[in-house]
Design an enzyme around this catalytic site. Structure first.
Site, PDB file in Angstrom:
ATOM      1  N   CYS A 219      37.507  32.237  36.739  1.00  0.00           N
ATOM      2  CA  CYS A 219      38.660  33.322  36.638  1.00  0.00           C
ATOM      3  C   CYS A 219      38.211  34.706  36.312  1.00  0.00           C
ATOM      4  CB  CYS A 219      39.793  33.043  35.798  1.00  0.00           C
ATOM      5  SG  CYS A 219      41.146  34.218  35.274  1.00  0.00           S
ATOM      6  N   CYS A 222      39.998  36.872  33.745  1.00  0.00           N
ATOM      7  CA  CYS A 222      39.610  36.367  32.507  1.00  0.00           C
ATOM      8  C   CYS A 222      38.459  36.762  31.846  1.00  0.00           C
ATOM      9  CB  CYS A 222      39.542  34.536  32.400  1.00  0.00           C
ATOM     10  SG  CYS A 222      41.304  33.874  32.971  1.00  0.00           S
TER      11      CYS A 222
END
Length: 301
Positions: A219, A222
């Site tokens: 991600c 993230c």
């Protein structure tokens, strides 16, 4: 040797906390999230969307290529067999493999960062593959799907968990921090039981605000925000506990995400005295800091 988390969070944090300001709604300052799962009947398949973005066996150390002295922890491998052996030997340690080429200016530019990381991050293995060295390395690049250099692939337990190409030193350091952080004050959670235990520890008078960073292994947003989380875990240690969970680590984590109605990552859950009092979805540094201050009772204008 300095800790991995302390070094990487300094190197990867391109925006200082002192200069962070909440982003206004909309426009180019808007933070990014990775669309991750849709609400559906329990038991349905969950589709994760990737957001745009023991010692290793004895092998030859990299010679030249901008390395010079001090690069002895960057191990050059020359075949698929050597790479596979190094991954098996590393077990659960993070392994970072740079695929480079002798003619690539960008490979030479990023290599000093790789060397610096290898000196500081003693719990991470760093490998180098010169793709144009031989038929064996060219075949290895074909097997791994390498089409451009420098290309970085991250492995844990011999499993490919992340890859990037065309990145700079800040992003490389941030990626190593996200996938290899075991030493910072951020509590690593691996199950619902871990979450419940942490929350229980901070119930009642004297309990701290718990900030739970929920993400995925692969991600981009993230990864982007994680150096900020590490910094905050140190600067706010007196009032706030920071933890993180990767929803795709196991079934227990995924079930927890569904129960918490997490549909985008990164999502930050703010927990006070056992109750979820709020959440923030996104990767904006200023916005995240503002929300944490607000839930700690600090007036944010």
């Amino acid at each position: 040797m300095a800790s991995t988390a302390a070094f990487l969070s300094t190197l990867a944090g391109s925006t200082s906390l002192g200069g962070a300001t909440p982003a206004s709604g909309g426009g180019s300052g808007r933070s990014k999230t990775a669309r991750f799962l849709r609400r559906r009947r329990r038991g349905g398949a969950v589709r994760a969307a990737v957001s745009g973005t023991e010692q290793a066996p004895e092998t030859t150390k990299k010679k030249g290529g901008g390395g010079g002295g001090g690069d002895e922890r960057v191990v050059q491998v020359h075949s698929a067999e050597e790479l596979d052996g190094a991954l098996r030997a590393a077990k659960e340690r993070l392994v970072v493999v740079e695929f480079a080429a002798s003619h690539s200016v960008n490979s030479s530019r990023i290599y000093p960062c790789m060397v610096e990381l290898s000196r500081t991050c003693g719990d991470v293995d760093f490998l180098l593959v010169m793709g144009d060295e031989s038929d064996a390395t060219r075949e290895l690049c074909r097997r791994e799907g390498i089409t451009a250099v420098p290309h970085f692939t991250f492995y844990k337990g011999a499993e490919k968990v992340h890859e990037e190409e065309g990145i700079g030193p800040d992003q490389l350091a941030g990626d190593v921090l996200y996938y290899g952080d075991h030493h910072s004050a951020v509590v690593q959670l691996h199950s619902r039981a871990d979450v419940e235990s942490l929350i229980s520890d901070h119930r009642g008078e004297g309990g701290k605000l718990v900030v739970l960073d929920v993400g995925l292994k692969r991600c981009g947003p993230c990864v982007k925000v994680y150096p900020t989380v590490v910094k905050l875990s140190r600067t706010m240690a007196d009032t706030t506990v920071f933890a993180r969970m990767n929803g795709d680590e196991n079934d227990s984590c995924m079930e927890f995400l569904r129960d918490m109605d997490v549909v985008e990552v990164p999502t930050f859950l703010f927990i006070r005295d056992g109750d979820i009092v709020g959440r923030y979805v996104g990767s904006g540094r200023g916005e995240l800091i503002g929300e944490i201050l607000r839930y700690n009772g600090v007036k944010v204008t």
